[in-house]
Design an enzyme around this catalytic site. Structure first.
Site, PDB file in Angstrom:
ATOM      1  N   ILE A 178       8.369   6.859  16.641  1.00 48.76           N
ATOM      2  CA  ILE A 178       7.831   7.544  15.804  1.00 48.76           C
ATOM      3  C   ILE A 178       6.549   8.177  15.938  1.00 48.76           C
ATOM      4  O   ILE A 178       6.440   9.385  15.770  1.00 48.76           O
ATOM      5  CB  ILE A 178       7.653   6.735  14.256  1.00 48.76           C
ATOM      6  CG1 ILE A 178       8.798   5.670  14.233  1.00 48.76           C
ATOM      7  CG2 ILE A 178       7.415   7.307  13.045  1.00 48.76           C
ATOM      8  CD1 ILE A 178      10.121   6.298  13.691  1.00 48.76           C
ATOM      9  N   ASP A 197       4.778   0.524  12.204  1.00 49.89           N
ATOM     10  CA  ASP A 197       3.471  -0.113  11.739  1.00 49.89           C
ATOM     11  C   ASP A 197       3.465  -1.636  12.006  1.00 49.89           C
ATOM     12  O   ASP A 197       2.101  -2.151  11.943  1.00 49.89           O
ATOM     13  CB  ASP A 197       3.371   0.147   9.960  1.00 49.89           C
ATOM     14  CG  ASP A 197       3.349   1.539   9.465  1.00 49.89           C
ATOM     15  OD1 ASP A 197       2.807   2.212  10.494  1.00 49.89           O
ATOM     16  OD2 ASP A 197       3.753   1.802   8.438  1.00 49.89           O
ATOM     17  N   ARG A 207      -4.456  10.725   5.007  1.00 42.81           N
ATOM     18  CA  ARG A 207      -3.541  11.644   5.031  1.00 42.81           C
ATOM     19  C   ARG A 207      -2.126  11.404   3.973  1.00 42.81           C
ATOM     20  O   ARG A 207      -1.603  12.427   3.333  1.00 42.81           O
ATOM     21  CB  ARG A 207      -2.645  11.382   6.202  1.00 42.81           C
ATOM     22  CG  ARG A 207      -1.793  12.381   6.898  1.00 42.81           C
ATOM     23  CD  ARG A 207      -1.221  11.936   8.098  1.00 42.81           C
ATOM     24  NE  ARG A 207      -0.213  13.257   8.445  1.00 42.81           N
ATOM     25  CZ  ARG A 207       0.847  13.422   7.625  1.00 42.81           C
ATOM     26  NH1 ARG A 207       1.228  12.396   6.925  1.00 42.81           N
ATOM     27  NH2 ARG A 207       1.742  14.365   8.310  1.00 42.81           N
ATOM     28  N   LYS A 225       0.923  -1.254  -0.072  1.00 43.47           N
ATOM     29  CA  LYS A 225       0.047   0.017   0.124  1.00 43.47           C
ATOM     30  C   LYS A 225       0.938   1.270  -0.113  1.00 43.47           C
ATOM     31  O   LYS A 225       0.619   2.142  -0.936  1.00 43.47           O
ATOM     32  CB  LYS A 225      -0.907  -0.066   1.196  1.00 43.47           C
ATOM     33  CG  LYS A 225      -1.448   1.318   1.637  1.00 43.47           C
ATOM     34  CD  LYS A 225      -2.356   1.379   2.825  1.00 43.47           C
ATOM     35  CE  LYS A 225      -1.724   1.663   4.292  1.00 43.47           C
ATOM     36  NZ  LYS A 225      -1.185   2.853   4.485  1.00 43.47           N
ATOM     37  N   ASN A 226       1.850   1.122   0.734  1.00 47.43           N
ATOM     38  CA  ASN A 226       2.470   2.581   1.026  1.00 47.43           C
ATOM     39  C   ASN A 226       3.656   2.715  -0.135  1.00 47.43           C
ATOM     40  O   ASN A 226       4.247   3.724   0.023  1.00 47.43           O
ATOM     41  CB  ASN A 226       3.304   2.368   2.262  1.00 47.43           C
ATOM     42  CG  ASN A 226       2.339   2.742   3.656  1.00 47.43           C
ATOM     43  OD1 ASN A 226       1.144   3.049   3.294  1.00 47.43           O
ATOM     44  ND2 ASN A 226       2.735   2.522   4.671  1.00 47.43           N
ATOM     45  N   CYS A 269      -5.328  12.952  12.774  1.00 51.29           N
ATOM     46  CA  CYS A 269      -4.667  11.747  12.516  1.00 51.29           C
ATOM     47  C   CYS A 269      -4.869  10.720  13.717  1.00 51.29           C
ATOM     48  O   CYS A 269      -4.651  11.363  15.023  1.00 51.29           O
ATOM     49  CB  CYS A 269      -3.458  11.679  12.050  1.00 51.29           C
ATOM     50  SG  CYS A 269      -2.666   9.733  11.817  1.00 51.29           S
ATOM     51  N   ARG A 287      -8.607  -0.243   4.880  1.00 48.73           N
ATOM     52  CA  ARG A 287      -7.544   0.582   4.140  1.00 48.73           C
ATOM     53  C   ARG A 287      -6.469   0.074   3.653  1.00 48.73           C
ATOM     54  O   ARG A 287      -5.765   0.519   2.739  1.00 48.73           O
ATOM     55  CB  ARG A 287      -7.380   1.809   5.125  1.00 48.73           C
ATOM     56  CG  ARG A 287      -8.596   2.708   5.510  1.00 48.73           C
ATOM     57  CD  ARG A 287      -8.058   3.608   6.490  1.00 48.73           C
ATOM     58  NE  ARG A 287      -6.828   4.548   5.915  1.00 48.73           N
ATOM     59  CZ  ARG A 287      -6.706   5.546   6.401  1.00 48.73           C
ATOM     60  NH1 ARG A 287      -6.932   6.079   7.777  1.00 48.73           N
ATOM     61  NH2 ARG A 287      -5.595   6.058   5.807  1.00 48.73           N
ATOM     62  N   ARG A 301       0.951  14.734  13.371  1.00 48.28           N
ATOM     63  CA  ARG A 301       1.870  14.399  11.882  1.00 48.28           C
ATOM     64  C   ARG A 301       2.061  15.620  11.375  1.00 48.28           C
ATOM     65  O   ARG A 301       1.167  15.707  10.239  1.00 48.28           O
ATOM     66  CB  ARG A 301       1.152  13.214  11.271  1.00 48.28           C
ATOM     67  CG  ARG A 301       1.095  11.959  12.022  1.00 48.28           C
ATOM     68  CD  ARG A 301       0.437  10.993  11.277  1.00 48.28           C
ATOM     69  NE  ARG A 301       1.083  10.256  10.050  1.00 48.28           N
ATOM     70  CZ  ARG A 301       0.637   9.299   9.297  1.00 48.28           C
ATOM     71  NH1 ARG A 301      -0.556   9.063   9.532  1.00 48.28           N
ATOM     72  NH2 ARG A 301       1.244   8.654   8.230  1.00 48.28           N
TER      73      ARG A 301
HETATM   74  N1  EPU Z   1       7.270  14.294  10.582  1.00 49.56           N
HETATM   75  C1  EPU Z   1       7.675  15.527  10.939  1.00 49.56           C
HETATM   76  N2  EPU Z   1       7.609  16.257  10.026  1.00 49.56           N
HETATM   77  C2  EPU Z   1       7.184  16.121   8.880  1.00 49.56           C
HETATM   78  C3  EPU Z   1       7.015  14.864   8.515  1.00 49.56           C
HETATM   79  C4  EPU Z   1       7.032  13.852   9.455  1.00 49.56           C
HETATM   80  O1  EPU Z   1       8.178  15.761  12.263  1.00 49.56           O
HETATM   81  O2  EPU Z   1       7.121  17.081   7.994  1.00 49.56           O
HETATM   82  C5  EPU Z   1       7.649  13.187  11.838  1.00 49.56           C
HETATM   83  C6  EPU Z   1       6.276  13.079  12.172  1.00 49.56           C
HETATM   84  O3  EPU Z   1       5.650  13.437  13.341  1.00 49.56           O
HETATM   85  C7  EPU Z   1       6.578  11.347  12.622  1.00 49.56           C
HETATM   86  C8  EPU Z   1       7.542  10.855  11.733  1.00 49.56           C
HETATM   87  O4  EPU Z   1       8.152  12.011  11.198  1.00 49.56           O
HETATM   88  O5  EPU Z   1       7.129  11.284  13.878  1.00 49.56           O
HETATM   89  C9  EPU Z   1       6.976   9.966  10.655  1.00 49.56           C
HETATM   90  O6  EPU Z   1       6.493  10.658   9.516  1.00 49.56           O
HETATM   91  P1  EPU Z   1       5.133  10.782   8.837  1.00 49.56           P
HETATM   92  O7  EPU Z   1       3.998  10.942   9.726  1.00 49.56           O
HETATM   93  O8  EPU Z   1       5.409  12.050   7.985  1.00 49.56           O
HETATM   94  O9  EPU Z   1       5.336   9.508   8.156  1.00 49.56           O
HETATM   95  P2  EPU Z   1       4.593   9.376   6.600  1.00 49.56           P
HETATM   96  O10 EPU Z   1       5.948   9.311   5.650  1.00 49.56           O
HETATM   97  O11 EPU Z   1       3.308  10.268   6.407  1.00 49.56           O
HETATM   98  C10 EPU Z   1       4.766   6.872   6.246  1.00 49.56           C
HETATM   99  C11 EPU Z   1       3.671   5.493   6.175  1.00 49.56           C
HETATM  100  C12 EPU Z   1       3.069   5.203   7.688  1.00 49.56           C
HETATM  101  C13 EPU Z   1       4.190   5.135   8.600  1.00 49.56           C
HETATM  102  C14 EPU Z   1       5.411   6.124   8.606  1.00 49.56           C
HETATM  103  C15 EPU Z   1       6.394   5.774   9.344  1.00 49.56           C
HETATM  104  C16 EPU Z   1       2.898   5.983   4.036  1.00 49.56           C
HETATM  105  C17 EPU Z   1       1.616   6.477   3.052  1.00 49.56           C
HETATM  106  N3  EPU Z   1       2.626   5.803   5.193  1.00 49.56           N
HETATM  107  O12 EPU Z   1       4.113   7.807   6.836  1.00 49.56           O
HETATM  108  O13 EPU Z   1       2.198   4.170   7.438  1.00 49.56           O
HETATM  109  O14 EPU Z   1       3.655   4.790   9.869  1.00 49.56           O
HETATM  110  O15 EPU Z   1       5.712   6.449   7.140  1.00 49.56           O
HETATM  111  O16 EPU Z   1       7.283   4.711   8.861  1.00 49.56           O
HETATM  112  O17 EPU Z   1       3.848   5.623   3.597  1.00 49.56           O
HETATM  113  C18 EPU Z   1       0.381   2.780   7.837  1.00 49.56           C
HETATM  114  O18 EPU Z   1       0.468   2.159   6.794  1.00 49.56           O
HETATM  115  O19 EPU Z   1      -0.302   2.402   8.764  1.00 49.56           O
HETATM  116  C19 EPU Z   1       1.187   4.219   8.102  1.00 49.56           C
HETATM  117  C20 EPU Z   1       0.737   4.984   8.984  1.00 49.56           C
END
Ligand code: EPU
Length: 431
Positions: A331, A309, A92, A22-23, A116, A401, A121
């Site tokens: 995280i 995850d 998101r 998915k990701n 979220c 999802r 996030r």
């Molecule tokens: N963060 C920041 N600033 C930013 C972006 C991120 O401080 O501008 C911090 C967040 O607060 C968090 C960490 O960096 O502590 C992780 O980043 P983020 O929330 O941006 O993760 P993401 O890249 O949006 C992807 C996966 C998530 C997974 C995370 C961590 C996708 C679509 N989503 O999210 O997947 O948990 O990386 O590995 O790739 C899931 O599949 O259930 C899921 C939530």
């Protein structure tokens, strides 16, 4: 609304094939925006989040055709470059159209994703990275408005490190924008997750010049345009880990096929510490279960360390270990909603300051429980399969999802899991 009825205590057997990631698929589908030529994406799972991403792309002028595991896309018009709140608020990851849109069209508006279930996030890193490429960014009416300077985006040296390390989607956005920028971009503290590597490989297959992906320093030489694409996304490593833990917790020697064992080293290592072996094939993994298992101390961190995850399913396994396990979440420190539901099933878990202390119990018992997010939902399915008696799991739309037909696939392994109408669902509880 439906729920899952799970009768626990059954051993599983046989093999289960892993679906496409998915990701990886979500940002890869967004590269459709970056070329006028047709794109074909393979190994795409039928998931709610993928449907949402395709709807977002449709809104942005991309026409699409989805049959089985193949999605074909082509930009029809580039008139609308606004990704609307109604869609981005439901997922998101919709924010990953920002980099591709800015690169291809020079101007766009993408809704801020909003709240979220995993806690705060922010997207400051995404914006900081795009600004470093010369984009003008403002937040207006809940939207990120981004505009490339006259003459287009320019390559730059960008440090993308945040409070908790790197961010997958921030790296994806900046990398996509840099692909069509003038000159060379170096991203330092880039995310090393396999999904970022898959996106970079896909872009390179279209003519991009990206190197170093998979390491914290990615170098991108800008190119003028991208060609058509035909890409098969990698197998889902989170689903793979979920199935490994499902085998371990039900004491079942199941085999997971069509996976990338090299993406599972952290999970396999934790299982090994607990006394559960995993046999490795070239594209398969087989659980060698134990009747009782030991404790572990685990910290979630960016790849290649233990994935956030997989934290919720691991919590379920720890709940049945012999002794006290500790799980530290680095995280998303607030991602512990599963703990309260597992407690309803008899687990002993206390959570404070981003850390769960899990005192193993000899057995879990079935109970009515609720999924608060995708991975929490998967963890409760796993716990339900190991528990004595019946577990009624509601809000399974979270699971849909990210896990394709999970009930049906687990039934094939021998699990007693049924999808039924949730008569107790309160009206409007879908929020
Ligand atoms: N963060 C920041 N600033 C930013 C972006 C991120 O401080 O501008 C911090 C967040 O607060 C968090 C960490 O960096 O502590 C992780 O980043 P983020 O929330 O941006 O993760 P993401 O890249 O949006 C992807 C996966 C998530 C997974 C995370 C961590 C996708 C679509 N989503 O999210 O997947 O948990 O990386 O590995 O790739 C899931 O599949 O259930 C899921 C939530």
């Amino acid at each position: 609304m439906d729920c899952f009825l799970i009768r626990g205590g059954r051993r599983l057997s046989g093999s289960i094939a892993v679906a496409g990631s998915k990701n990886a698929a979500l940002p890869i589908l967004a590269v459709s925006l970056m070329t006028g030529e047709p794109c074909r994406f393979r190994n795409i799972s039928q998931l709610r989040d993928i449907q949402t991403q395709i709807k977002i792309l449709n809104t942005l002028g991309v026409e699409s055709h989805w049959a089985g595991k193949v999605v074909e896309t082509r930009v029809r018009d580039s008139y609308n470059s606004t990704a609307p709140y109604e869609l981005v608020k439901t997922m998101r990851a919709g924010v990953c159209v920002l980099g591709p849109l800015l690169a291809a069209r020079g101007e766009c508006a993408v809704s801020l994703p909003g709240g979220c279930n995993l806690g705060e996030r922010p997207i400051d890193l995404h914006l900081r990275g795009l600004e470093a490429l010369g984009a003008e960014i403002s937040i207006e009416g809940g939207y990120v408005k981004a505009k490339a300077p006259k003459g287009g985006l320019r390559g730059a040296e960008i440090y993308l490190g945040g409070k908790f390390g790197s961010s997958v989607l921030a790296t994806d956005n900046v990398m996509c924008a840099a692909v069509l920028a003038k000159g060379v971009t170096v991203i330092e503290c880039a995310a090393c997750e396999p999904e970022v590597v898959d996106l970079a490989d896909c872009l390179n297959s279209m003519g991009a010049q990206i190197s170093g992906h998979g390491s914290p320093r990615i170098t991108i030489k800008g190119v003028k345009r991208l060609k058509a694409c035909d890409w098969s996304v990698i197998p889902d490593r989170i689903e793979t880990a979920t199935f490994l833990i499902a085998g371990a917790i039900t004491r079942s020697p199941i085999t997971i096929t069509g996976c990338r064992p090299e993406h599972q080293l952290a999970t396999i290592d934790v299982l090994r510490q607990m006394g559960i072996r995993v046999e490795r094939g070239r594209t398969s993994l087989t659980v060698v279960p134990a009747e009782r298992w030991k404790t572990a101390e685990v910290t979630t961190l960016p790849y290649p360390a233990f994935a956030t995850d997989v934290q919720s399913p691991m919590l379920a396994l720890m709940a049945l270990a012999e002794g006290t396990s500790i799980l530290t979440e680095r995280i998303y420190p607030d991602r512990f909603m599963t703990a309260a539901e597992l407690r309803r099933m008899g687990a002993t878990i206390s959570v404070a300051n981003g850390q769960a202390v899990v005192q193993g119990v000899p057995r879990l018992t079935g109970a009515p429980v609720m999924a608060s997010d995708l991975r929490a939902g998967a963890a409760l399915v796993i716990a339900g399969m190991a528990a004595e008696g019946e577990t009624r799991l509601s809000r399974i739309y979270h699971i849909e999802r990210g896990y394709e037909r999970l009930d049906e696939r687990l039934r094939k392994l021998g699990a007693a899991i049924e999808r039924v109408a949730d008569e107790d669902a309160a009206p409007g509880a879908a929020g």
